[in-house]
Design a protein around this motif. Structure first.
Motif, PDB file in Angstrom:
ATOM      1  N   CYS A  10       7.055  10.011 -32.741  1.00 60.17           N
ATOM      2  CA  CYS A  10       7.088  10.727 -31.462  1.00 60.17           C
ATOM      3  C   CYS A  10       6.925  12.224 -31.687  1.00 60.17           C
ATOM      4  N   TYR A  11       7.673  12.764 -32.646  1.00 65.11           N
ATOM      5  CA  TYR A  11       7.614  14.184 -32.955  1.00 65.11           C
ATOM      6  C   TYR A  11       6.197  14.596 -33.368  1.00 65.11           C
ATOM      7  N   SER A  12       5.571  13.818 -34.258  1.00 61.05           N
ATOM      8  CA  SER A  12       4.225  14.152 -34.722  1.00 61.05           C
ATOM      9  C   SER A  12       3.225  14.163 -33.575  1.00 61.05           C
ATOM     10  N   ALA A  15       3.968  14.702 -30.352  1.00 61.08           N
ATOM     11  CA  ALA A  15       4.292  15.847 -29.494  1.00 61.08           C
ATOM     12  C   ALA A  15       3.740  17.137 -30.084  1.00 61.08           C
ATOM     13  N   LEU A  16       3.921  17.308 -31.384  1.00 62.72           N
ATOM     14  CA  LEU A  16       3.415  18.510 -32.046  1.00 62.72           C
ATOM     15  C   LEU A  16       1.892  18.556 -31.999  1.00 62.72           C
ATOM     16  N   SER A  17       1.250  17.435 -32.187  1.00 66.42           N
ATOM     17  CA  SER A  17      -0.206  17.376 -32.100  1.00 66.42           C
ATOM     18  C   SER A  17      -0.696  17.836 -30.727  1.00 66.42           C
ATOM     19  N   ILE A  36       0.891  19.833 -28.574  1.00 65.13           N
ATOM     20  CA  ILE A  36       1.160  21.270 -28.422  1.00 65.13           C
ATOM     21  C   ILE A  36       0.083  22.078 -29.147  1.00 65.13           C
ATOM     22  N   ALA A  72       5.575  26.198 -32.639  1.00 62.41           N
ATOM     23  CA  ALA A  72       5.118  24.934 -32.049  1.00 62.41           C
ATOM     24  C   ALA A  72       5.957  23.776 -32.576  1.00 62.41           C
ATOM     25  N   GLU A  75       9.225  23.747 -30.793  1.00 62.63           N
ATOM     26  CA  GLU A  75       8.985  23.270 -29.417  1.00 62.63           C
ATOM     27  C   GLU A  75       8.890  21.747 -29.382  1.00 62.63           C
ATOM     28  N   ALA A  76       8.165  21.182 -30.327  1.00 59.55           N
ATOM     29  CA  ALA A  76       8.004  19.725 -30.392  1.00 59.55           C
ATOM     30  C   ALA A  76       9.340  19.045 -30.665  1.00 59.55           C
ATOM     31  N   LYS A  77      10.157  19.651 -31.515  1.00 55.98           N
ATOM     32  CA  LYS A  77      11.484  19.078 -31.821  1.00 55.98           C
ATOM     33  C   LYS A  77      12.319  18.960 -30.557  1.00 55.98           C
ATOM     34  N   CYS A  94      10.051  16.360 -27.717  1.00 57.47           N
ATOM     35  CA  CYS A  94       9.621  14.970 -27.871  1.00 57.47           C
ATOM     36  C   CYS A  94      10.642  14.035 -27.218  1.00 57.47           C
TER      37      CYS A  94
END
Length: 141
Positions: A57-59, A61-63, A65, A115, A118-120, A123
């Motif tokens: 999920c985190y990966s 979300a970061l992608s 952003i 970023a 932010e994702a942390k 997500c």
């Protein structure tokens, strides 16, 4: 959208065994037990599955952003270490540590770290967990 998984358990806590199945069929009758959870025996366990869900999920979300910022990632590798501890009332998941390694050509390291933070926070799995979530970011140029 709703997704589901199911678990079946047979027997007592220490000598029993269980199986986990996911809606997608990716995991079908996957074994788990006291030994796979607490003694390192081969098989899965709930904490490992939470870690996999969180890292995935985190990966993603970061992608998202990074793509919206105009700096899409070439690669994002994330590991989620889930801590299970004995507490007064049994056991509890007390934290998750995310370690992410980013390959984003041409991006500023400070922007990438922002970023990643932010994702942390954003997500959906992070939002679902009521534990401390920490983060290490490694930027590969």
């Amino acid at each position: 959208m709703k997704r589901h998984a199911s678990a079946t358990w047979w027997g007592g806590i220490k000598e029993g065994r269980g199986e986990i199945t996911t809606q997608s069929g990716t995991m079908e009758d996957t074994p788990y037990s006291f030994a796979t959870r607490f003694e390192g025996e081969k098989g899965t366990n709930p904490e490992e599955l939470i870690g996999a869900a969180h890292a995935g999920c985190y990966s993603m979300a970061l992608s998202g952003i990074l793509a919206r910022a105009g700096t899409p990632a070439t690669r994002i590798d994330t590991r989620a270490d889930v801590t299970l501890e004995k507490v007064e009332a049994g056991f509890a998941i007390t934290g998750v540590h995310l370690s992410t390694r980013l390959e984003v050509p041409g991006a500023d390291a400070a922007d990438l770290e922002q970023a990643a933070r932010e994702a942390k926070e954003g997500c959906p799995v992070s939002k679902a967990l009521d534990v401390e979530i920490t983060l290490d970011v490694t930027v590969v140029q």
